[in-house]
Design a protein around this motif. Structure first.
Motif, PDB file in Angstrom:
ATOM      1  N   LEU A 286      -5.867   8.353   7.745  1.00  0.00           N
ATOM      2  CA  LEU A 286      -6.419   7.938   6.463  1.00  0.00           C
ATOM      3  C   LEU A 286      -6.945   6.511   6.506  1.00  0.00           C
ATOM      4  CD1 LEU A 286      -3.919   9.474   3.889  1.00  0.00           C
ATOM      5  CD2 LEU A 286      -6.311  10.115   4.255  1.00  0.00           C
ATOM      6  N   ASP A 287      -6.241   5.631   7.182  1.00  0.00           N
ATOM      7  CA  ASP A 287      -6.669   4.238   7.297  1.00  0.00           C
ATOM      8  C   ASP A 287      -5.709   3.520   8.220  1.00  0.00           C
ATOM      9  OD1 ASP A 287      -8.178   1.924   6.834  1.00  0.00           O
ATOM     10  OD2 ASP A 287      -6.903   1.301   5.156  1.00  0.00           O
ATOM     11  N   ARG A 288      -6.195   2.455   8.832  1.00  0.00           N
ATOM     12  CA  ARG A 288      -5.345   1.642   9.716  1.00  0.00           C
ATOM     13  C   ARG A 288      -5.991   0.287   9.916  1.00  0.00           C
ATOM     14  NH1 ARG A 288      -8.122   6.437  11.901  1.00  0.00           N
ATOM     15  NH2 ARG A 288      -9.462   5.764  13.599  1.00  0.00           N
ATOM     16  N   ILE A 289      -5.242  -0.621  10.476  1.00  0.00           N
ATOM     17  CA  ILE A 289      -5.771  -1.933  10.815  1.00  0.00           C
ATOM     18  C   ILE A 289      -6.821  -1.746  11.912  1.00  0.00           C
ATOM     19  CG2 ILE A 289      -5.196  -4.163  11.859  1.00  0.00           C
ATOM     20  CD1 ILE A 289      -2.513  -4.039  10.465  1.00  0.00           C
ATOM     21  N   PRO A 290      -7.961  -2.435  11.809  1.00  0.00           N
ATOM     22  CA  PRO A 290      -9.021  -2.253  12.817  1.00  0.00           C
ATOM     23  C   PRO A 290      -8.517  -2.470  14.247  1.00  0.00           C
ATOM     24  CG  PRO A 290      -9.836  -3.545  10.989  1.00  0.00           C
ATOM     25  CD  PRO A 290      -8.364  -3.381  10.752  1.00  0.00           C
ATOM     26  N   GLY A 291      -8.891  -1.532  15.113  1.00  0.00           N
ATOM     27  CA  GLY A 291      -8.520  -1.632  16.519  1.00  0.00           C
ATOM     28  C   GLY A 291      -7.164  -1.069  16.876  1.00  0.00           C
ATOM     29  N   ALA A 292      -6.417  -0.589  15.881  1.00  0.00           N
ATOM     30  CA  ALA A 292      -5.064  -0.097  16.148  1.00  0.00           C
ATOM     31  C   ALA A 292      -5.088   1.226  16.907  1.00  0.00           C
ATOM     32  CB  ALA A 292      -4.299   0.075  14.838  1.00  0.00           C
ATOM     33  N   ILE A 293      -4.056   1.421  17.724  1.00  0.00           N
ATOM     34  CA  ILE A 293      -3.803   2.715  18.349  1.00  0.00           C
ATOM     35  C   ILE A 293      -2.586   3.330  17.674  1.00  0.00           C
ATOM     36  CG2 ILE A 293      -4.803   1.994  20.548  1.00  0.00           C
ATOM     37  CD1 ILE A 293      -1.923   1.811  21.658  1.00  0.00           C
ATOM     38  N   ASN A 294      -2.484   4.646  17.705  1.00  0.00           N
ATOM     39  CA  ASN A 294      -1.403   5.328  17.005  1.00  0.00           C
ATOM     40  C   ASN A 294      -0.287   5.712  17.966  1.00  0.00           C
ATOM     41  OD1 ASN A 294      -1.058   8.399  15.060  1.00  0.00           O
ATOM     42  ND2 ASN A 294      -0.103   6.428  14.753  1.00  0.00           N
ATOM     43  N   CYS A 295       0.885   5.174  17.738  1.00  0.00           N
ATOM     44  CA  CYS A 295       2.088   5.528  18.503  1.00  0.00           C
ATOM     45  C   CYS A 295       3.191   5.841  17.501  1.00  0.00           C
ATOM     46  CB  CYS A 295       2.514   4.377  19.414  1.00  0.00           C
ATOM     47  SG  CYS A 295       1.333   3.927  20.692  1.00  0.00           S
ATOM     48  N   PRO A 296       3.191   7.041  16.929  1.00  0.00           N
ATOM     49  CA  PRO A 296       4.185   7.341  15.895  1.00  0.00           C
ATOM     50  C   PRO A 296       5.614   7.289  16.434  1.00  0.00           C
ATOM     51  CG  PRO A 296       2.423   8.985  15.921  1.00  0.00           C
ATOM     52  CD  PRO A 296       2.273   8.169  17.166  1.00  0.00           C
ATOM     53  N   THR A 297       6.457   6.557  15.742  1.00  0.00           N
ATOM     54  CA  THR A 297       7.881   6.622  16.108  1.00  0.00           C
ATOM     55  C   THR A 297       8.489   7.915  15.584  1.00  0.00           C
ATOM     56  OG1 THR A 297       8.402   5.318  14.142  1.00  0.00           O
ATOM     57  CG2 THR A 297       8.197   4.128  16.219  1.00  0.00           C
ATOM     58  N   LEU A 298       7.899   8.441  14.521  1.00  0.00           N
ATOM     59  CA  LEU A 298       8.198   9.792  14.042  1.00  0.00           C
ATOM     60  C   LEU A 298       6.868  10.451  13.706  1.00  0.00           C
ATOM     61  CD1 LEU A 298      11.183   9.189  11.562  1.00  0.00           C
ATOM     62  CD2 LEU A 298      11.322  10.307  13.804  1.00  0.00           C
ATOM     63  N   ASP A 299       6.580  11.600  14.319  1.00  0.00           N
ATOM     64  CA  ASP A 299       5.327  12.273  13.986  1.00  0.00           C
ATOM     65  C   ASP A 299       5.475  13.001  12.654  1.00  0.00           C
ATOM     66  OD1 ASP A 299       6.569  14.782  14.453  1.00  0.00           O
ATOM     67  OD2 ASP A 299       5.874  14.841  16.536  1.00  0.00           O
ATOM     68  N   ASP A 300       4.434  13.675  12.213  1.00  0.00           N
ATOM     69  CA  ASP A 300       4.453  14.302  10.889  1.00  0.00           C
ATOM     70  C   ASP A 300       5.599  15.290  10.729  1.00  0.00           C
ATOM     71  OD1 ASP A 300       2.292  13.018   9.622  1.00  0.00           O
ATOM     72  OD2 ASP A 300       0.840  14.298  10.648  1.00  0.00           O
ATOM     73  N   ALA A 301       5.769  16.152  11.718  1.00  0.00           N
ATOM     74  CA  ALA A 301       6.823  17.162  11.619  1.00  0.00           C
ATOM     75  C   ALA A 301       8.205  16.508  11.620  1.00  0.00           C
ATOM     76  CB  ALA A 301       6.698  18.153  12.780  1.00  0.00           C
ATOM     77  N   GLN A 302       8.382  15.483  12.442  1.00  0.00           N
ATOM     78  CA  GLN A 302       9.672  14.796  12.505  1.00  0.00           C
ATOM     79  C   GLN A 302       9.960  14.049  11.201  1.00  0.00           C
ATOM     80  OE1 GLN A 302       8.822  12.527  16.014  1.00  0.00           O
ATOM     81  NE2 GLN A 302       9.679  14.071  17.416  1.00  0.00           N
ATOM     82  N   ARG A 303       8.939  13.473  10.593  1.00  0.00           N
ATOM     83  CA  ARG A 303       9.123  12.785   9.306  1.00  0.00           C
ATOM     84  C   ARG A 303       9.586  13.764   8.234  1.00  0.00           C
ATOM     85  NH1 ARG A 303       4.729   9.991   6.527  1.00  0.00           N
ATOM     86  NH2 ARG A 303       6.405   9.003   5.348  1.00  0.00           N
ATOM     87  N   VAL A 304       9.004  14.968   8.245  1.00  0.00           N
ATOM     88  CA  VAL A 304       9.416  15.980   7.264  1.00  0.00           C
ATOM     89  C   VAL A 304      10.885  16.337   7.479  1.00  0.00           C
ATOM     90  CG1 VAL A 304       9.115  18.382   6.554  1.00  0.00           C
ATOM     91  CG2 VAL A 304       7.109  16.931   6.940  1.00  0.00           C
ATOM     92  N   LEU A 305      11.279  16.522   8.739  1.00  0.00           N
ATOM     93  CA  LEU A 305      12.668  16.866   9.054  1.00  0.00           C
ATOM     94  C   LEU A 305      13.625  15.780   8.577  1.00  0.00           C
ATOM     95  CD1 LEU A 305      14.857  18.539  10.490  1.00  0.00           C
ATOM     96  CD2 LEU A 305      14.246  17.346  12.614  1.00  0.00           C
ATOM     97  N   VAL A 306      13.320  14.535   8.920  1.00  0.00           N
ATOM     98  CA  VAL A 306      14.206  13.424   8.546  1.00  0.00           C
ATOM     99  C   VAL A 306      14.207  13.229   7.032  1.00  0.00           C
ATOM    100  CG1 VAL A 306      14.568  10.935   8.757  1.00  0.00           C
ATOM    101  CG2 VAL A 306      13.961  12.278  10.774  1.00  0.00           C
ATOM    102  N   GLY A 307      13.020  13.322   6.412  1.00  0.00           N
ATOM    103  CA  GLY A 307      12.943  13.144   4.966  1.00  0.00           C
ATOM    104  C   GLY A 307      13.678  14.223   4.201  1.00  0.00           C
ATOM    105  N   THR A 308      13.570  15.460   4.661  1.00  0.00           N
ATOM    106  CA  THR A 308      14.278  16.565   4.008  1.00  0.00           C
ATOM    107  C   THR A 308      15.782  16.387   4.127  1.00  0.00           C
ATOM    108  OG1 THR A 308      12.438  18.069   4.491  1.00  0.00           O
ATOM    109  CG2 THR A 308      14.562  19.065   3.961  1.00  0.00           C
TER     110      THR A 308
END
Length: 350
Positions: free
Chosen positions: A33-55
């Protein structure tokens, strides 16, 4: 300085280009959706993992959620160190951020610091960055905008591209928005960015300009496709000196045929866009234009669109929206070759 160093946006963003790597520790959907210019994405929790932890957090509790999340975060960070960052020297200086500068970026920054890297963590995370950008666009820098005006097909976008290629400062809003700015302006296979990403791209361009030199920009409307140009930026543009680009209509038709060649290959896509003009021109006129597209009469269709739709709309709006247009410098293009645009760009750039 002690590492990990936790610094706020006022300290970090002015020296953004000094970091060797900018790491967005949020999930892939947040990053898209948006990020700081030049950033690379290294999720510490990916989407599926975030759902698991959040639930787990909501249904069981914070302690159990952290027990599930901690090993996932550790595994992900370990993988990035082993793959992406294994060759980084001791003086490698990364910036790490997440949504609010909390656990996700904090975990990564702590491990990096333990290794010995001079890592900086953004206090407040993306949320603080976004607030900074929004405020900056409400009061953009005082730049010497030169507005390239001209009817549809007169070569404004090509002139901007040529100006940039010879070293001029250019704010190409259509390119930043991935849209050509008209009802037919959608670029095939290239979706528009989010509104926040569009604003990030504008902010990133504005912050790099030299205020002592002109910045060339096209006479856009308030919206480029589905995206809105920040109001304060729009106001600055509309109060700026104008250049009236002129090109004969047969050459405009030729240029548009080149720029919109994808519609020749797929008339159905063009006809779907023409449906949006029914309210302005009536169903009968639109059906006539759609039949022209279906029978390969594209040059005739383009010419009629210029005469009956684009040119009248342009003439109604240009004087009203760009107050210095009556005093505009006229720049007539003799043709649409590369040399024609280079000559025009050099005339403007000096």
């Amino acid at each position: 300085m002690k590492y990990p160093a936790v610094l706020g946006v006022d300290d970090v963003l002015p020296m953004l280009d000094q970091f060797d790597t900018i790491i967005d520790a949020r999930s892939e959907s947040e990053f898209a959706l948006d990020r700081i210019p030049g950033a690379i994405n290294c999720p510490t929790l990916d989407d599926a993992q975030r759902v698991l932890v959040g639930t787990t957090y909501k249904q069981v509790g914070a302690f159990e959620a952290k027990k599930i999340g901690a090993p996932l975060v550790a595994q992900n960070i370990a993988r990035y160190i082993e793959t992406l960052f294994a060759d980084k020297p001791k003086d490698w200086k990364p910036l790490v951020y997440c949504w609010r500068g909390g656990n996700r970026s904090g975990s990564m920054a702590l491990i990096f610091a333990k290794i010995g890297w001079p890592v900086v963590q953004l206090d407040g995370g993306y949320k603080a960055y976004r607030a900074y950008v929004a405020a900056a666009l409400e009061n953009p820098p005082l730049l010497d905008f030169r507005v390239i005006c001209g009817t549809t097909g007169s070569g404004k976008s090509r002139l901007l591209e040529t100006l940039e290629s010879i070293g001029a400062q250019v704010l190409d809003l259509e390119r930043l928005a991935a849209h050509r700015g008209s009802v037919l302006g959608h670029l095939p296979g290239e979706p528009q960015p989010s509104q926040k990403m569009f604003e990030t791209r504008i902010w990133d361009k504005l912050r790099r300009f030299d205020p002592s030199k002109p910045v060339f920009v096209e006479s856009e409307s308030k919206k480029v496709g589905n995206l809105r140009v920040p109001e304060a930026v729009m106001e600055r543009m509309r109060a700026s000196p104008c250049i009236a680009l002129q090109l004969g209509r047969p050459l405009r038709v030729q240029l548009l045929m080149e720029d919109y060649h994808h519609f020749c290959a797929d008339p159905s896509a063009l006809n779907a866009q023409l449906d949006h003009l029914v309210q302005l021109h009536g169903r009968a006129r639109i059906e006539t234009w759609q039949e022209m597209a279906n029978t390969g009469r594209m040059p005739e269709l383009v010419d009629q669109l210029l005469v009956e739709h684009y040119d009248p709309a342009y003439l109604r709006s240009i004087d009203r929206n760009f107050v210095q247009y009556p005093k505009a410098e006229t720049l007539a293009l003799p043709g649409i070759s590369k040399d024609d645009f280079v000559a025009a760009a050099r005339h403007l750039h000096g």
